[in-house]
Design a protein around this motif. Structure first.
Motif, PDB file in Angstrom:
ATOM      1  N   MET A 199       0.863  -1.184   0.000  1.00  0.00           N
ATOM      2  CA  MET A 199       0.000   0.000   0.000  1.00  0.00           C
ATOM      3  C   MET A 199       0.900   1.236   0.000  1.00  0.00           C
ATOM      4  SD  MET A 199      -3.405   0.628   2.310  1.00  0.00           S
ATOM      5  CE  MET A 199      -2.580   0.475   3.895  1.00  0.00           C
ATOM      6  N   VAL A 201       2.033   4.942   0.209  1.00  0.00           N
ATOM      7  CA  VAL A 201       1.588   6.172   0.859  1.00  0.00           C
ATOM      8  C   VAL A 201       2.736   7.172   0.905  1.00  0.00           C
ATOM      9  CG1 VAL A 201       0.012   4.828   2.312  1.00  0.00           C
ATOM     10  CG2 VAL A 201       2.224   5.535   3.231  1.00  0.00           C
ATOM     11  N   PRO A 212      -4.294   8.140   8.348  1.00  0.00           N
ATOM     12  CA  PRO A 212      -3.675   7.008   9.051  1.00  0.00           C
ATOM     13  C   PRO A 212      -4.670   6.027   9.649  1.00  0.00           C
ATOM     14  CG  PRO A 212      -2.499   9.035   9.569  1.00  0.00           C
ATOM     15  CD  PRO A 212      -3.702   9.431   8.777  1.00  0.00           C
ATOM     16  N   LEU A 215      -5.857   3.806   6.875  1.00  0.00           N
ATOM     17  CA  LEU A 215      -4.804   2.866   6.469  1.00  0.00           C
ATOM     18  C   LEU A 215      -4.754   1.673   7.422  1.00  0.00           C
ATOM     19  CD1 LEU A 215      -1.916   5.349   5.535  1.00  0.00           C
ATOM     20  CD2 LEU A 215      -3.558   4.251   4.002  1.00  0.00           C
ATOM     21  N   LYS A 216      -4.887   1.941   8.722  1.00  0.00           N
ATOM     22  CA  LYS A 216      -4.893   0.845   9.703  1.00  0.00           C
ATOM     23  C   LYS A 216      -6.074  -0.092   9.474  1.00  0.00           C
ATOM     24  CE  LYS A 216      -2.506   3.380  13.389  1.00  0.00           C
ATOM     25  NZ  LYS A 216      -2.637   3.973  14.755  1.00  0.00           N
ATOM     26  N   ILE A 219      -5.326  -2.452   6.693  1.00  0.00           N
ATOM     27  CA  ILE A 219      -4.440  -3.517   7.172  1.00  0.00           C
ATOM     28  C   ILE A 219      -5.247  -4.572   7.930  1.00  0.00           C
ATOM     29  CG2 ILE A 219      -2.520  -4.037   8.725  1.00  0.00           C
ATOM     30  CD1 ILE A 219      -1.383  -1.254   8.011  1.00  0.00           C
ATOM     31  N   GLU A 230       1.037  -4.302   3.579  1.00  0.00           N
ATOM     32  CA  GLU A 230       2.220  -3.628   4.109  1.00  0.00           C
ATOM     33  C   GLU A 230       2.324  -2.230   3.517  1.00  0.00           C
ATOM     34  OE1 GLU A 230       7.112  -4.002   4.222  1.00  0.00           O
ATOM     35  OE2 GLU A 230       5.900  -5.685   3.558  1.00  0.00           O
ATOM     36  N   ILE A 231       2.516  -1.236   4.375  1.00  0.00           N
ATOM     37  CA  ILE A 231       2.691   0.137   3.915  1.00  0.00           C
ATOM     38  C   ILE A 231       4.090   0.312   3.349  1.00  0.00           C
ATOM     39  CG2 ILE A 231       2.918   2.528   4.695  1.00  0.00           C
ATOM     40  CD1 ILE A 231       0.625   2.036   6.611  1.00  0.00           C
ATOM     41  N   THR A 233       6.632   3.207   0.857  1.00  0.00           N
ATOM     42  CA  THR A 233       6.770   4.588   0.415  1.00  0.00           C
ATOM     43  C   THR A 233       7.591   4.624  -0.864  1.00  0.00           C
ATOM     44  OG1 THR A 233       8.776   4.956   1.722  1.00  0.00           O
ATOM     45  CG2 THR A 233       6.658   5.414   2.803  1.00  0.00           C
ATOM     46  N   ARG A 249      -2.306   4.623  -2.329  1.00  0.00           N
ATOM     47  CA  ARG A 249      -3.016   5.527  -1.435  1.00  0.00           C
ATOM     48  C   ARG A 249      -2.224   6.819  -1.281  1.00  0.00           C
ATOM     49  NH1 ARG A 249      -7.933   5.845  -0.732  1.00  0.00           N
ATOM     50  NH2 ARG A 249      -7.584   5.580  -2.943  1.00  0.00           N
ATOM     51  N   GLU A 250      -1.803   7.333  -2.406  1.00  0.00           N
ATOM     52  CA  GLU A 250      -1.096   8.611  -2.498  1.00  0.00           C
ATOM     53  C   GLU A 250      -1.633   9.313  -3.734  1.00  0.00           C
ATOM     54  OE1 GLU A 250       3.482  10.316  -3.082  1.00  0.00           O
ATOM     55  OE2 GLU A 250       3.140   8.198  -2.707  1.00  0.00           O
TER      56      GLU A 250
END
Length: 488
Positions: A199, A201, A212, A215-216, A219, A230-231, A233, A249-250
């Motif tokens: 994911m 971000v 946030p 996002l949790k 998960i 898993e987040i 970047t 998710r950005e």
């Protein structure tokens, strides 16, 4: 389980470095056989690749034919041979190059810098090296710069470890160790999961598509569905092949790393939401306007115009009247949207937009107290919100000079309470775009329904879009990923 292979022209090229069980020479790699049950394999091609049809070229070609992830790819090698692609300047590196040029006894007008997996010994050039490695992943690159009216990147070439000497060997070895440790590690999960979903971000984004807390909940929804979410970047670009899917998710844009992530993930065979095609089609309002017209989607009266067109103001004034709305094609979150009240403001805004885009969209001003946002996934509505205008403003977002934004109130409704005409317009608007996750903005009033735009990564925030369905909304999204994983 993923295996790693380092390929060199000859094993003697590796003498300055520590022995590695992952190392093979090109002839050995050539003879290796692969079957449908072969483990997922990643190849770092360290052969000389500067010539067409060399060992290095065939190494990358064979790896791709075998379904292995390889750097550099054949596409990268072909791009690197096109020197014209690199004759442009880079912001922020001129000063670093100038300092380097003046560090010797005499100033120079040409410089060469080596980059190892996007790393280099000059801190001022690190952003450039990282950017180039993201765009054209190659283990060792030599960057050639020339000082003309300013410092320009005049060329790129690939090198093999055998061509390095002294400190260069140490820098390469350290970069390879760092790269391998980050890229090849498998994400850990508390329990065994059927699938791994990345994911993407940006923790520093001021208006992200999901907060946030949301996002949790994605998960947690993954845990319920047996999916390890898993987040990641921007720095995890090279790790994408570890996963089965990518969930962006950005805020996306074409000339942006989010689009490159989507492209790379699709190339690796991942399930991607949203796909590069969806991003391309949704990010540009010119495409959307033409698509809406072709497929009979109801919209405000919309015209496309060049801001350089001499009679643009006359034409827009005559066709749309005042007030009217001007939009740059790739704005997001109400940015790049201007309400024009009179002739003077129209001319000033067109002049302002000349440098921003060759085309702008002009629309009739259709006032409503709120905009509908219909969330659609795989051609099915999954949430519905009314976003109200900011108090004293004509949009749902109001941006200030501190790059912050105010937003209006909202009401979240079950989709069965949405007027049928609104739902039908939303579903019709996404049909030519794809089967991903979209947010359709619609105005309703005076007996009319008008689609404003389609967003490729709509907001799903805790306490807003999930008010009615609560955790079920996150389950719906993750379960659709599972459906796509199984279909693939």
């Amino acid at each position: 389980m993923t295996q790693l292979i380092l390929v060199v022209d000859e094993l003697s090229a590796w003498e300055p470095y520590f022995p590695s069980d992952n190392l093979v020479d090109f002839q050995t790699y050539l003879k290796q056989s692969t079957g449908k049950d072969a483990p997922r394999t990643r190849v770092i091609n360290l052969c000389r690749t500067d010539k067409y049809l060399s060992n290095g070229y065939y190494c990358s070609l064979l790896a791709e034919a075998r379904g292995q992830h390889v750097i550099p790819s054949v596409a990268t090698l072909n791009s690197l041979r096109n020197k014209a692609l690199f004759a442009f300047g880079f912001d922020g590196v001129g000063e670093a190059l100038q300092r380097l040029a003046e560090s010797g006894n005499e100033p120079v007008r040409e410089l060469k810098v080596k980059s190892y997996f996007g790393q280099c010994a000059l801190p001022g050039l690190l952003p450039l090296c990282r950017e180039l490695f993201e765009r054209l992943p190659s283990p060792i690159m030599e960057l050639s710069f020339k000082l003309r009216s300013r410092w320009e990147l005049a060329g790129l070439s690939t090198l093999s470890p055998k061509e390095l000497k002294g400190e260069e060997e140490d820098q390469f070895a350290q970069a390879l160790e760092t790269y391998s440790r980050i890229i090849w590690r498998k994400p850990k999960s508390v329990k065994r999961c059927r699938y791994d979903l990345a994911m993407l971000v940006n923790p520093d984004e001021s208006l992200p598509p999901s907060d946030p807390k949301a996002l949790k909940r994605f998960i947690k929804a993954g845990e319920r569905a047996g999916v390890n979410v898993e987040i990641i970047t921007r720095k995890d670009y090279q790790r994408l092949a570890e996963y089965d899917g990518l969930f962006i998710r950005e805020t996306t844009a074409i000339d942006h790393h989010t689009f490159r992530f989507a492209q790379k993930a699709e190339h690796e065979g991942l399930v991607v939401m949203d796909s590069p095609t969806s991003i391309l089609r949704c990010a540009n309002k010119v495409f959307l306007a033409e698509s809406f017209t072709k497929h009979g989607v109801p919209t405000p009266k919309t015209l496309m115009v060049s801001p350089r067109q001499k009679d643009a103001a006359d034409w827009l004034e005559r066709e749309l009247g005042y007030p009217l709305v001007l939009k740059i094609p790739d704005g997001a979150f109400s940015r790049g949207v201007y309400k024009v009240q009179d002739r003077a403001q129209l001319q000033d805004t067109l002049a302002k937009l000349r440098k921003a885009s060759a085309l702008v969209l002009a629309q009739e001003y259709f006032f409503t107290e709120f905009d509908w946002r219909i969330g659609i996934l795989n051609h099915q509505p999954i949430f519905a919100c009314k976003y109200f205008m900011v108090k004293g403003h004509w949009q749902i977002y109001r941006h200030n000079e501190e790059k912050e934004a105010d937003s209006g109130a909202f009401v979240t409704l079950p989709t069965y309470e949405v007027p049928k005409a609104v739902l039908n317009a939303a579903l019709k608007s996404v049909k030519p775009i794809g089967d991903g996750l979209y947010g359709v903005d619609i105005k309703e009033g005076k007996g009319r329904v008008a689609v404003i735009e389609v967003n490729d990564n709509p907001n799903i925030d805790h306490g807003v879009e999930d008010v009615f369905l609560k955790d079920k909304l996150y389950d719906i999204v993750i379960e659709d990923f599972v459906r796509r994983f199984e279909a693939a």
